[in-house]
Write an enzyme that holds these catalytic residues in place. Structure first.
Site, PDB file in Angstrom:
ATOM      1  CG  LEU A  80      -4.924  99.555 156.655  1.00 13.21           C
ATOM      2  CD1 LEU A  80      -3.784 100.036 155.947  1.00 13.21           C
ATOM      3  CD2 LEU A  80      -5.524  98.118 156.475  1.00 13.21           C
ATOM      4  CB  ALA A  81      -4.212  97.926 162.834  1.00 17.67           C
ATOM      5  CD  GLU A  82      -1.563 101.335 165.096  1.00 20.94           C
ATOM      6  OE1 GLU A  82      -2.053 101.911 166.218  1.00 20.94           O
ATOM      7  OE2 GLU A  82      -1.634 100.210 164.764  1.00 20.94           O
ATOM      8  CB  THR A  83      -2.170 105.556 158.802  1.00 17.49           C
ATOM      9  OG1 THR A  83      -3.243 104.840 158.154  1.00 17.49           O
ATOM     10  CG2 THR A  83      -1.752 106.615 157.553  1.00 17.49           C
ATOM     11  CB  ALA A  88      -1.636 103.165 155.353  1.00 12.14           C
TER      12      ALA A  88
END
Length: 262
Positions: free
Chosen positions: A45-48, A23
């Protein structure tokens, strides 16, 4: 009530539902840390990635569902993709400044984006017994970088077959564990497990390739290499070793655009 534009991008792939989803939120000014962490948790999610315009570039920060991390490759690629596609960045290079990892550049060449990241420094270490037990196979070599362990195995089949005990992986003092081997159709393959930061297995991990690239370059005697991360979603990367910097190239596609109401 504030409204924040949200983009969800699949990075290191040329098709939706592949690569690694991230994101991206482009802000006018920084939100407080708790709000950004809550958004990271809500996105799950894994990363924002959060970016804020600053001078002739942007500042960038990355949040997993549970913590802020020092460096994230796929979310940086996703952020650059958003800035090029939706914010009409005027040049072929974007400068992203991280307080934790320094200057990060992303260059656009056609449909491909190239990350310019600092090379990780790693040293040979004894394999923690917890990792031998977690993966059920002793690696040929073990290294420790700034944040991760790197375990080297003899075959792509070993890397593809692993289903590690995440409690044991979580017990070692590291952000996560990279497992890697020579590839059949690419120069090397890898997977990345990081339950320490709330992600059992990361689909495609740009930052892990800051460790993988110098290792495989030295082992193979090649400066430019092809790589594949063997998660279920899979991802393709081209890696170039430049001494204290590495270049990691991949593509990205949009999955969704939306708005967050806070």
């Amino acid at each position: 009530m504030a409204t924040i534009k949200l983009y969800q991008i699949d990075a290191f792939t040329d098709k939706v539902f592949g690569g690694n989803p991230a994101a991206v939120c482009v802000l006018d000014a920084w939100l407080d840390d708790a709000t950004m962490q809550n958004i990271g948790a809500e996105n799950n999610l894994a990363e924002t990635a959060f970016v804020v315009p600053k001078r002739e570039g942007y500042e960038i920060r990355w949040f997993t569902p549970t913590i802020e991390v020092d460096l994230c490759g796929h979310a940086t690629l996703a952020a650059a993709y958003v800035l090029f596609r939706y914010y009409n960045h005027p040049t072929a290079t974007i400068n992203l400044h991280s307080l934790r990892s320094g200057l990060l550049r992303v260059q656009k060449q056609g449909n491909a984006l190239t990350l310019d990241f600092p090379t990780d420094e790693y040293t040979a270490v004894e394999t923690p017994e917890a990792l031998v037990q977690a993966f059920g196979k002793t690696p040929q070599e073990t290294y420790k970088g700034k944040t991760d362990y790197l375990l080297i195995y003899s075959s792509e089949e070993h890397v593809a077959s692993f289903n590690p005990d995440t409690n044991l992986v979580n017990s070692v003092d590291a952000r996560g564990v990279i497992v890697s081997a020579p590839g059949k159709e690419v120069d090397f393959v890898s997977r990345f497990f990081c339950p320490q930061v709330g992600i059992v297995e990361d689909p495609v991990t740009g930052s892990a390739h800051t460790t993988l690239t110098p290792y495989w370059s030295n082992r193979l005697g090649k400066q430019v290499m092809s790589a594949k991360q063997l998660s279920k979603r899979q991802g393709n990367l081209t890696c170039e070793y430049l001494g204290d910097r590495v270049k990691i190239t991949g593509k990205a596609v949009t999955y969704l655009t939306g708005e967050i109401e806070i």
